[in-house]
Design an enzyme around this catalytic site. Sequence first.
Site, short mmCIF file in Angstrom:
data_model
loop_
_atom_site.label_atom_id
_atom_site.label_comp_id
_atom_site.label_asym_id
_atom_site.label_seq_id
_atom_site.Cartn_x
_atom_site.Cartn_y
_atom_site.Cartn_z
N ASP A 237 38.34 58.05 -9.39
CA ASP A 237 38.27 58.34 -10.82
C ASP A 237 38.45 57.11 -11.69
O ASP A 237 39.51 56.48 -11.68
CB ASP A 237 39.33 59.37 -11.17
CG ASP A 237 39.17 59.85 -12.59
OD1 ASP A 237 38.27 60.68 -12.84
OD2 ASP A 237 39.90 59.36 -13.46
N THR B 209 52.55 65.59 -15.73
CA THR B 209 52.50 66.95 -16.27
C THR B 209 51.14 67.20 -16.88
O THR B 209 50.60 66.35 -17.58
CB THR B 209 53.60 67.17 -17.31
OG1 THR B 209 54.87 66.91 -16.72
CG2 THR B 209 53.57 68.59 -17.84
N ASP C 165 33.86 57.97 -17.37
CA ASP C 165 34.85 58.62 -16.54
C ASP C 165 34.21 59.42 -15.40
O ASP C 165 33.70 60.52 -15.60
CB ASP C 165 35.70 59.54 -17.43
CG ASP C 165 36.86 60.19 -16.70
OD1 ASP C 165 36.99 59.99 -15.48
OD2 ASP C 165 37.64 60.89 -17.36
#
Length: 469
Positions: free
Chosen positions: A104, A145, A297
């Site tokens: 990524d 998170t 991305d």
Amino acid sequence: MTPLLLAISFVVLLSTISEVVGAPQGHTSSAGQFIPLTRRTQPSRNVSEWAEYAKNLRDATIAKYSSQLSQKRGTGENFVLNSRSFYGSLAVGTPPYPFDVILDTGSSDMWIASSACQSTCAGTGNFDSAKSSTFQNMNKSFSVTYDKGYAAGTIGQDVVQFAGFTISDQTFGVVTTTATNFLQNPVTGILGLAWQSLAASGAMPFWQALASNGQWSQPLMAFQLTRFLNDSQAGKLEPGGSFTMGYTNESLYTGTIDYQDLPDGQASYWLQQITSMTVQGKPISLPDGSASYAVIDTGTTLVAGPAAEIAAIYAQIPGSQPGTGSWEGFYSYPCDTAVVVEISFGGPNWSVSSGDFTFTSTGTSNECYGAFYAIPTSGETPSWIMGDTFLKNVYSVFRYDPPSVGFAALSEIALAMNGKVGGIPSATLGANSAMFTLEPSAAPPTRTSSAVAFVISAFFATLVSFIQA
């Protein structure tokens, strides 16, 4: 089969593989390596399931980039949720053990599920640090998170091998707990390929360590991604394209690579400014400067952008309508409309195929939903996220020095890879073409030439399967 026939078959197979996957021709430098990617197809879904999937994609993208406001951010839910399509293999520990990880460019941390992560990470072939003689526990916590989940554990160091390179003391997260169903077999973790400034762990990313220490023939890495969402013939697992470190594969693109520097030299995300965009040949009004910055991305499936510009895109498509409920942020349009989008980052115009523009069909009333959707934006987060919907249409290059992103047109060889059947890529076991340590007191980097062993081993494994078949 006689030895002579075996040898002849091996040579023929090598030639065939080179043609199919676009392996580099005549490239012998140990400072640049090729790794195949694998893609997972999406399961069959009904209309309501597609709506929920679309909502999850949008929520994950918002969570990934908005959280950058409050903390350094290395990962996001979309790595697994969005990118169950494209992943590669690396190896960790002594002895080395292979893991499939999402590659990524929108993140900077590496993390792998630990063997201690049982109920929520079951079935992913997790990392057992006790079985590695070189593992070091750094006694620091690691947590990320998400909008709809989390991953947490500790930070460790160990030998990591990937794409023919080895770092003897790579820092990464060893995840011991995640949200339920966060990881899905065979994906075990994430390999972030953005810059160190984004790393939640603070560690230098694997790729950046190699580039900054002069381990590559050329200071760059490159992707070629195959089509998947709009491939009706796709199998459960197929070749996803290729990823190279240290060189560009000239067989996978045509013409020249157009490089554009990162705006203001910002080495965080791989940013580019969108300077122009047309839909059906008509220009879309874009603001100047950072309001039109886009993250390139590979860990995002679709394309996300500001609400006003996304609305302007669909305003050029007759019959389009904004989505509601789970489809909030998305737009529907008539499936029989071939949508042509062209985007420039200061150089040539790059087209998004009409097939890639289509996210999904509802199966009724000629209604499709587009792959461009709206997300909330602010002056502190990137306005656009250019994911795989765009990247499947170009050969993309991420250059360390000078910091820049380059695009080139795909070659016929690359385009022929769409829809090819295949299996999971081999991990880079024993491929130590560039081994070094990140410790300042270490001796100067040294190179070995055993990377060829990985290539030959991978081809030989293919040959054995070929003979047995």
